[in-house]
Write a protein that holds these residues in place. Sequence first.
Motif, mmCIF file in Angstrom:
data_model
loop_
_atom_site.group_PDB
_atom_site.id
_atom_site.type_symbol
_atom_site.label_atom_id
_atom_site.label_comp_id
_atom_site.label_asym_id
_atom_site.label_seq_id
_atom_site.Cartn_x
_atom_site.Cartn_y
_atom_site.Cartn_z
ATOM 1 N N LEU A 29 11.725 0.110 -0.158
ATOM 2 C CA LEU A 29 10.810 -0.654 0.694
ATOM 3 C C LEU A 29 11.488 -1.947 1.179
ATOM 4 O O LEU A 29 11.455 -2.275 2.368
ATOM 5 N N LEU A 30 12.108 -2.666 0.239
ATOM 6 C CA LEU A 30 12.732 -3.949 0.608
ATOM 7 C C LEU A 30 13.944 -3.737 1.517
ATOM 8 O O LEU A 30 14.195 -4.533 2.411
ATOM 9 N N LYS A 31 14.677 -2.648 1.295
ATOM 10 C CA LYS A 31 15.827 -2.336 2.165
ATOM 11 C C LYS A 31 15.385 -2.045 3.596
ATOM 12 O O LYS A 31 16.075 -2.386 4.546
ATOM 13 N N HIS B 226 0.837 -1.213 0.000
ATOM 14 C CA HIS B 226 0.000 0.000 0.000
ATOM 15 C C HIS B 226 0.868 1.259 0.000
ATOM 16 O O HIS B 226 0.694 2.163 -0.822
ATOM 17 N N ASP B 227 1.841 1.306 0.909
ATOM 18 C CA ASP B 227 2.669 2.518 1.047
ATOM 19 C C ASP B 227 3.508 2.767 -0.202
ATOM 20 O O ASP B 227 3.680 3.908 -0.636
ATOM 21 N N LEU C 195 2.781 1.789 -3.316
ATOM 22 C CA LEU C 195 1.907 2.244 -4.408
ATOM 23 C C LEU C 195 1.497 3.700 -4.210
ATOM 24 O O LEU C 195 1.459 4.482 -5.156
ATOM 25 N N GLN C 196 1.218 4.046 -2.965
ATOM 26 C CA GLN C 196 0.837 5.416 -2.623
ATOM 27 C C GLN C 196 1.945 6.388 -3.042
ATOM 28 O O GLN C 196 1.695 7.432 -3.633
ATOM 29 N N GLU C 197 3.187 5.985 -2.762
ATOM 30 C CA GLU C 197 4.344 6.832 -3.080
ATOM 31 C C GLU C 197 4.554 6.932 -4.599
ATOM 32 O O GLU C 197 4.857 7.989 -5.136
ATOM 33 N N THR C 198 4.362 5.804 -5.288
ATOM 34 C CA THR C 198 4.590 5.771 -6.744
ATOM 35 C C THR C 198 3.556 6.604 -7.494
ATOM 36 O O THR C 198 3.885 7.338 -8.419
ATOM 37 N N PHE C 199 2.297 6.486 -7.088
ATOM 38 C CA PHE C 199 1.222 7.100 -7.863
ATOM 39 C C PHE C 199 0.742 8.445 -7.351
ATOM 40 O O PHE C 199 0.477 9.347 -8.119
ATOM 41 N N PHE C 200 0.569 8.539 -6.064
ATOM 42 C CA PHE C 200 -0.245 9.647 -5.557
ATOM 43 C C PHE C 200 0.514 10.689 -4.740
ATOM 44 O O PHE C 200 0.078 11.801 -4.631
ATOM 45 N N GLU C 201 1.642 10.299 -4.146
ATOM 46 C CA GLU C 201 2.301 11.264 -3.269
ATOM 47 C C GLU C 201 3.454 11.954 -3.959
ATOM 48 O O GLU C 201 3.426 13.127 -4.239
ATOM 49 N N LYS C 202 4.480 11.163 -4.268
ATOM 50 C CA LYS C 202 5.699 11.820 -4.738
ATOM 51 C C LYS C 202 6.003 11.517 -6.197
ATOM 52 O O LYS C 202 7.006 11.932 -6.735
ATOM 53 N N ASN C 203 5.123 10.694 -6.830
ATOM 54 C CA ASN C 203 5.343 10.388 -8.245
ATOM 55 C C ASN C 203 6.747 9.862 -8.497
ATOM 56 O O ASN C 203 7.412 10.231 -9.453
#
Length: 401
Positions: free
Chosen positions: A34-36, A13-14, A16-24
């Motif tokens: 995320l994995l790190k 969720h976090d 996808l949120q970052e990729t699409f809606f928050e910071k592009n």
Amino acid sequence: MELIHRNLAIGIHDALQETFFEKNKYADKVIERLLKSHRQWGSQDRAVVSEIFYNIIRWKKRLEYYMGESVKPTNVYKLIIAYLLWSKTNYKRFEEFEGIKIADITTKLRKGTVPTKAIEHSIPEWLVETLEKELGEKWEKEMHALNEKAPTVLRANSLRTTPRELISDLAHENVVAYTIKNHPDAVQLEEKKNVFLTTAFKEGLFEVQDASSQKIGYFLDVKEGQRVVDACAGAGGKTLHIAALMKNKGQIIALDIFEWKLAELKRRAKRAGAHNIETRVISDTKVIKRLHDKVDRLLIDAPCSGLGVLKRNPDSKWKIDQAFIDRIKKEQQQIIQDYSKMLKVGGKMVYATCSILPSENNKQVEEFIKNNPNYKMIKDEKVMPSEGYDGFYMALIERLS
């Protein structure tokens, strides 16, 4: 499969949120971070998170249709549920999933059909028009291929090893790989693994580089002892291949407008044992002018729409638009016009892109040759995504006078 614990769902969720809606942000960087930051996740968990994250990006438009197109802004947990239902993945009802009406989604899923080509292939409407106009009826075949998962391909570093030796070294580290026909340095992984943790990587025995991209080094027809310029070198995947093909003899000048990319290239060159590379930042026009008429081989791996590499960068189809492509085409023509002057008479250059649009590829070369009759095209090649690897275009051009 029994799905993901709650903390994995929250991680997806976090991201996808970052990729699409928050910071592009770019998806590959987001998932890497995320994995790190969750080193406690096992390899299977990491693989599941990565796969679901990329598949939701890939199929975003279709999933939004299943959710009900009027849902704006998108509820990311609903997007995740739509994907889990569509892909028939088992899941538990976490508190984050409460209040999401699943019946709405399942009703649409039962229909089986979707109303438009854009939804079917999960791409923006403008891209349907562009692909249809440029590729004709075969656009759907290519789009179908671009929605598949990209294979992981390595390039055996011939300064240090051979594909056969590399396969054997990787096998000792539980990584199964095999050679690819007609790609002399390529080794493909049987399944996705984090190869950057292997000893083979740390010893500079390989780089991760798609099979199509590996064709470009050979296409440039470099010889030992020549002076070669890689004009849009970036972090240097193709530069390093050229160094290996030249057996470290001669000079490669790697140019880029970004200093941080060239710093990464230097690190990679050191690990690969490539000693004949010099980096120069294009800080002004003088950098290019100083090289006029002095270069035996020139690679222009031009900035492009990136539509040939949507398998590995599915988020880019949501980040670009037709105006971007129109702008980049002007830039391509400017670059080939300005940079081609670096070639000596009798020198050869390759103009390459990772696009599948003729307007960025052969049409650009035709335009350049029309305006510069002292250059001629020797040959060109296009590699389409339906052939199994990334979509690429390359043209070999000689300066006659």
